[in-house]
Design a protein around this motif. Sequence first.
Motif, PDB file in Angstrom:
ATOM      1  N   VAL A   1       0.870  -1.172   0.000  1.00 29.81           N
ATOM      2  CA  VAL A   1       0.000   0.000   0.000  1.00 29.81           C
ATOM      3  C   VAL A   1       0.912   1.228   0.000  1.00 29.81           C
ATOM      4  N   PRO A   2       0.593   2.264  -0.775  1.00 31.96           N
ATOM      5  CA  PRO A   2       1.426   3.480  -0.706  1.00 31.96           C
ATOM      6  C   PRO A   2       1.484   4.015   0.735  1.00 31.96           C
ATOM      7  N   ASP A   3       2.655   4.489   1.138  1.00 29.75           N
ATOM      8  CA  ASP A   3       2.827   5.008   2.500  1.00 29.75           C
ATOM      9  C   ASP A   3       1.771   6.047   2.839  1.00 29.75           C
ATOM     10  N   ARG A   4       1.445   6.912   1.881  1.00 31.56           N
ATOM     11  CA  ARG A   4       0.446   7.967   2.146  1.00 31.56           C
ATOM     12  C   ARG A   4      -0.928   7.360   2.446  1.00 31.56           C
ATOM     13  N   GLY A   5      -1.215   6.184   1.890  1.00 30.75           N
ATOM     14  CA  GLY A   5      -2.481   5.506   2.178  1.00 30.75           C
ATOM     15  C   GLY A   5      -2.555   5.053   3.627  1.00 30.75           C
ATOM     16  N   ILE A   6      -1.466   4.480   4.114  1.00 32.98           N
ATOM     17  CA  ILE A   6      -1.417   4.038   5.514  1.00 32.98           C
ATOM     18  C   ILE A   6      -1.525   5.248   6.443  1.00 32.98           C
ATOM     19  N   LYS A   7      -0.773   6.279   6.155  1.00 28.34           N
ATOM     20  CA  LYS A   7      -0.804   7.477   7.003  1.00 28.34           C
ATOM     21  C   LYS A   7      -2.168   8.158   6.952  1.00 28.34           C
ATOM     22  N   GLY A   8      -2.784   8.196   5.777  1.00 29.75           N
ATOM     23  CA  GLY A   8      -4.104   8.806   5.648  1.00 29.75           C
ATOM     24  C   GLY A   8      -5.163   8.051   6.435  1.00 29.75           C
ATOM     25  N   THR A   9      -5.113   6.713   6.378  1.00 26.33           N
ATOM     26  CA  THR A   9      -6.062   5.913   7.154  1.00 26.33           C
ATOM     27  C   THR A   9      -5.835   6.133   8.640  1.00 26.33           C
ATOM     28  N   ARG A  10      -4.571   6.211   9.052  1.00 30.76           N
ATOM     29  CA  ARG A  10      -4.262   6.442  10.470  1.00 30.76           C
ATOM     30  C   ARG A  10      -4.824   7.789  10.926  1.00 30.76           C
ATOM     31  N   ASN A  11      -4.776   8.775  10.083  1.00 30.34           N
ATOM     32  CA  ASN A  11      -5.290  10.102  10.451  1.00 30.34           C
ATOM     33  C   ASN A  11      -6.812  10.104  10.590  1.00 30.34           C
ATOM     34  N   ARG A  12      -7.496   9.213   9.899  1.00 29.51           N
ATOM     35  CA  ARG A  12      -8.958   9.152   9.970  1.00 29.51           C
ATOM     36  C   ARG A  12      -9.457   8.167  11.035  1.00 29.51           C
ATOM     37  N   LEU A  13      -8.568   7.398  11.627  1.00 27.82           N
ATOM     38  CA  LEU A  13      -8.942   6.307  12.524  1.00 27.82           C
ATOM     39  C   LEU A  13      -9.664   6.809  13.774  1.00 27.82           C
ATOM     40  N   GLU A  14     -10.849   6.280  13.987  1.00 27.09           N
ATOM     41  CA  GLU A  14     -11.649   6.561  15.186  1.00 27.09           C
ATOM     42  C   GLU A  14     -11.774   5.260  15.974  1.00 27.09           C
ATOM     43  N   PRO A  15     -11.334   5.250  17.224  1.00 26.66           N
ATOM     44  CA  PRO A  15     -11.473   4.014  18.004  1.00 26.66           C
ATOM     45  C   PRO A  15     -12.945   3.600  18.090  1.00 26.66           C
ATOM     46  N   PRO A  16     -13.204   2.313  18.020  1.00 23.89           N
ATOM     47  CA  PRO A  16     -14.587   1.851  18.121  1.00 23.89           C
ATOM     48  C   PRO A  16     -15.090   1.893  19.564  1.00 23.89           C
ATOM     49  N   SER A  17     -16.392   1.763  19.722  1.00 25.48           N
ATOM     50  CA  SER A  17     -16.971   1.646  21.062  1.00 25.48           C
ATOM     51  C   SER A  17     -18.179   0.708  20.988  1.00 25.48           C
ATOM     52  N   ARG A  18     -18.511   0.136  22.100  1.00 25.15           N
ATOM     53  CA  ARG A  18     -19.666  -0.772  22.150  1.00 25.15           C
ATOM     54  C   ARG A  18     -20.954  -0.049  21.753  1.00 25.15           C
ATOM     55  N   ALA A  19     -21.006   1.248  21.988  1.00 28.21           N
ATOM     56  CA  ALA A  19     -22.200   2.030  21.669  1.00 28.21           C
ATOM     57  C   ALA A  19     -22.527   2.018  20.177  1.00 28.21           C
ATOM     58  N   GLU A  20     -21.565   1.651  19.338  1.00 29.52           N
ATOM     59  CA  GLU A  20     -21.812   1.572  17.892  1.00 29.52           C
ATOM     60  C   GLU A  20     -22.709   0.389  17.534  1.00 29.52           C
ATOM     61  N   GLY A  21     -22.889  -0.533  18.468  1.00 33.81           N
ATOM     62  CA  GLY A  21     -23.707  -1.706  18.194  1.00 33.81           C
ATOM     63  C   GLY A  21     -22.965  -3.023  18.297  1.00 33.81           C
ATOM     64  N   PHE A  22     -21.733  -2.985  18.792  1.00 28.53           N
ATOM     65  CA  PHE A  22     -20.975  -4.217  18.981  1.00 28.53           C
ATOM     66  C   PHE A  22     -21.485  -4.964  20.211  1.00 28.53           C
ATOM     67  N   ASP A  23     -21.665  -6.259  20.068  1.00 28.48           N
ATOM     68  CA  ASP A  23     -21.991  -7.099  21.222  1.00 28.48           C
ATOM     69  C   ASP A  23     -20.735  -7.409  22.021  1.00 28.48           C
ATOM     70  N   ARG A  24     -19.631  -7.587  21.315  1.00 28.82           N
ATOM     71  CA  ARG A  24     -18.327  -7.818  21.933  1.00 28.82           C
ATOM     72  C   ARG A  24     -17.297  -7.054  21.114  1.00 28.82           C
ATOM     73  N   LEU A  25     -16.239  -6.639  21.794  1.00 29.60           N
ATOM     74  CA  LEU A  25     -15.210  -5.838  21.136  1.00 29.60           C
ATOM     75  C   LEU A  25     -13.860  -6.226  21.728  1.00 29.60           C
ATOM     76  N   TYR A  26     -12.870  -6.427  20.848  1.00 31.18           N
ATOM     77  CA  TYR A  26     -11.550  -6.879  21.256  1.00 31.18           C
ATOM     78  C   TYR A  26     -10.458  -5.986  20.686  1.00 31.18           C
ATOM     79  N   PHE A  27      -9.307  -6.008  21.360  1.00 27.03           N
ATOM     80  CA  PHE A  27      -8.109  -5.291  20.931  1.00 27.03           C
ATOM     81  C   PHE A  27      -7.074  -6.335  20.530  1.00 27.03           C
ATOM     82  N   VAL A  28      -6.482  -6.177  19.344  1.00 26.47           N
ATOM     83  CA  VAL A  28      -5.528  -7.154  18.819  1.00 26.47           C
ATOM     84  C   VAL A  28      -4.170  -6.492  18.632  1.00 26.47           C
TER      85      VAL A  28
END
Length: 149
Positions: free
Chosen positions: A105-132
């Motif tokens: 993936v172009p480096d700018r693609g990885i950096k761009g996705t990182r800049n848009r990244l919003e941590p998830p929360s159970r309130a979004e509708g997840f029944d279970r949520l894990y960190f990997v």
Amino acid sequence: MQLVVFCGIQATGKSTFYQRQFFHSHVRISMDLLRTRHRERRMLELCLETKMRCVIDNTNPTRAERAAYIEPARAAGFEVVGYFFQSIAAEALVRNQQRPPERQVPDRGIKGTRNRLEPPSRAEGFDRLYFVRIGADQEFTVTDWQDEI
């Protein structure tokens, strides 16, 4: 009936994790494979209609992008499970360079996705949520997600 939603920047181990954990039990829905949103949407619809367990193996960096999968799955009576992959851009850039050239993936693609990244929360509708986390030995550590308070 289960929908699994992966979330994390490119080169954080999502597809490898799918192969190790879900290959024999869940259909993989991925833009890397399907190439268009139309095909992706149709595959998701088919899985929901036929009650087939599936994994959304995309970056899914924002709440809005995840909602496009979570809302129809909840409406279809699916359990929704999320996996957030530790997203350290410097580490992802190194792993990306270790991929075959056609999968990089172009480096700018990885950096761009990182800049848009919003941590998830159970309130979004997840029944279970894990960190990997992926270790230097390429082994995965999975822990329960802790929503920020």
